[in-house]
Scaffold this active site. Structure first.
Site: not given
Lengths: 408, 203
Positions: A207, A211, A234-235, A278
């Site tokens: 922040h 972005s 959207k997320d 894994e």
């Protein structure tokens, strides 16, 4: 209600916080779904913490009881099978999401100035996550749990002088045993909360610098939109898609990521035919095995994970927008991704003959990608500037170059 | 991750609604084989006699299967581990999770049980598990065609039963999964349209 909020706001910046970080938080409107994976990672972290807390209520961290207690969860605890499969599948989902998140950062060059600290906090999160996953994998106390932990703790023997002591100290004994299980359980419960705290730091850094966006140019104010409601919805849509895939595995193929040998209780007297970690560790494991010397292999493996932190300095191109306007960087990115998949395949199989050679070649390609990047990126910068770029991108690149030369 | 599992995933993604239900009659036949044959030497310590009630056995039938053992008792092998060690030079493994503990699951178990043959030296050997210490309990190596067929049926039944024993909630899980996936598909479609609607404000 309004009176209550006003009461709180006088004492705590609740409304300003929500305004600043959510409803007014300016977000580039051109962010694609690739920018949704950070949110997904946060969501999976919550799934893992919540399911983990419930598992810990029924699990017994004792080498004589651990395996049985997992079956107790699977068979007798109400919806215990669901909680455990959400958690075991969640571990794989977490890595799938984080690796995608990292791939997006690499492709679009989101690690570049001024986002170095954001990238490094992410790197720290990756290390914490790897440690958490590794320790969690011991807890079911199956054959692969036991021998995986044995092989990985053994790597610390490569430490100069104090190798043996460090391995004994990590295990709490000369071999992986009850003391190892209890300390791994304790730390496996602690680390997620460290991850949670590190996520907060990661978000504060995000922040601050805001972005990045796929165009590579700093957007004008008019191109920024508030995070809420545009990116919350959207997320959430992205989360819906994620949940469908994740829950299909949980409900219809829950053993997909559980090795068959881990359904056999740990047996220190019997080594499994093939010790395979894994899937999310396989590329690094392949690198470890491609170096003939133990110490060399361990160093190579450690560097293969840590080297991402150097990306802001290895990538010396001033052309923004990541791979979008950089054909050579784009090619390198795709070769690197393919290389990682091949390494993953190699890591899952016994190293012999051609496969061993493929592993060595892919390890070389892995490191060469990083080593060549400083030179390739400068050469590519001159090449694309000479060839021509969209005006806004070219202007940004020329400005950065001028600034850098002015500083010298 | 084996290829089996990958194909299984692709299959389940494509036909998640059509996952086969275990055949209860077959599971009951397999349970009889497990109790009467396997359980002589092998334990199934995560399976209790009361679990058989979930397979559609009546209480009287379970009582007959458990003999003097309690309803809540696990299926512990009838031979003591020390005797087994003396006889087979190994303690036969617990079978509760066997269908999950081998790649191939129930298919592996079926292939192992029916994999016994008489080798050139006249000794009993196994195609799937060379050096196996378990005897050819159904004597398939000596069986004629008809006998073979009946043994293969028993092997199929007990393999199906062991798959159930390794994952008794599988049917419940898939049944619930259909609703959960249905719910999320519906929710995601709605979220998609809501997203379109909200983003329209920017046009």
């Amino acid at each position: 209600m309004n009176k209550l909020i006003a009461w709180v706001d006088r004492r705590f910046p609740l409304t300003p916080f929500i305004k600043h970080e959510l409803t007014d938080y300016p977000t580039p409107r051109n962010l694609s779904y690739w920018w949704g994976f950070g949110f997904l990672a946060g969501f999976v972290l919550v799934i893992q913490i919540v399911t983990g807390i419930f598992l810990a209520m029924h699990y017994k961290p004792d080498s004589n009881l651990a395996f049985d207690s997992v079956q107790h969860i699977m068979r007798e605890v109400n919806y215990g099978w669901l909680i455990r499969y959400l958690h075991s599948t969640g571990a794989s989902a977490f890595f799938a999401v984080i690796y995608t998140h990292m791939a997006r950062t690499l492709y679009y060059g989101s690690y570049r100035r001024p986002r170095e600290l954001l990238w490094w906090t992410g790197q720290g999160l990756l290390l914490l996550m790897m440690a958490t996953a590794f320790m969690g994998y011991l807890l079911p106390w199956g054959q692969m749990s036991y021998w995986g932990a044995t092989v990985i703790t053994n790597l610390f023997k490569a430490t100069p002088v104090y190798g043996e002591q460090i391995v004994t100290w990590l295990r709490g004994g000369f071999a992986v045993d009850d003391p190892t299980l209890t300390r791994f359980f304790s730390l496996h419960y602690l680390f997620p909360f460290l991850i949670f705290a590190a996520v907060v730091i990661h978000l504060v850094a995000l922040h601050t610098v805001r972005s990045s966006n796929p165009s590579g140019i700093n957007l004008a104010d008019k191109d920024n939109i508030p995070f809420h409601p545009y990116f919350t919805i959207k997320d959430l849509f992205g989360l819906g898609i994620f949940m469908i895939v994740y829950l299909l595995i949980v409900f219809f193929k829950p053993d997909l990521f559980i090795d068959a040998a881990n359904n056999i209780p740990a047996n220190p007297m019997q080594t499994p035919a093939d010790i395979v970690p894994e899937w999310y560790f396989l590329p690094f494991y392949a690198i470890l095995r491609s170096v003939p010397d133990l110490a060399g292999g361990v160093v190579a493996m450690a560097i293969s994970v840590l080297i991402f932190a150097a990306m802001p300095y290895l990538d010396r191109s001033r052309v923004t927008g990541g791979a979008r306007y950089r054909p050579i960087y784009r090619a390198m990115f795709y070769i690197f991704v393919i290389d990682i998949f091949v390494l993953g395949y190699v890591g899952a199989h016994p190293p012999a003959g051609t496969l061993k050679m493929v592993g060595e070649v892919c390890t070389a390609i892995y490191f060469l990608t990083f080593l060549l990047l400083p030179f390739v990126s400068r050469w590519e910068e001159r090449f694309v500037l000479a060839r021509g770029l969209p005006p806004a991108v070219e202007a940004m690149a020329r400005k950065e170059i001028a600034e850098a030369e002015g500083n010298v | 991750m084996s290829n089996n599992k990958l194909f299984g995933l692709i299959f389940c993604l494509m036909f998640s609604a059509g996952v086969a239900h275990a055949d209860e009659a077959q599971l009951r036949r397999g349970a009889h084989v497990a109790v009467e044959v396997c359980n002589t030497c092998h334990s199934l310590k995560y399976v209790k006699y009361s679990d058989f009630l979930k397979l559609g056995f009546s209480k009287a039938e379970v009582d007959a299967m458990r003999g003097t053992k309690g309803m809540a008792d696990p299926l512990i092998s009838q031979m003591a581990p020390a005797d087994e060690l003396a006889m087979f030079s190994t303690v036969p493994p617990d079978l509760s999770l066997m269908a999950k503990a081998r790649d191939g699951g129930a298919n592996y178990i079926y292939a192992m049980i029916t994999g016994f043959y008489t080798d050139a030296k006249g000794q009993t050997a196994n195609h799937v598990f060379p050096g196996i210490k378990m005897p050819d309990v159904f004597m398939i190596a000596q069986a004629d065609a008809a006998g073979r067929q009946s043994i293969e049926q028993k092997a199929r039944d007990v393999s199906a039963f062991l798959e159930w024993a390794s994952d008794p909630q599988a049917d419940e899980r898939r049944a619930l999964g259909r609703y959960v996936i249905g719910y999320f598909v519906l929710l995601t479609v709605l979220l998609y349209f809501l997203k379109k609607k909200i983003w329209k404000r920017l046009d």
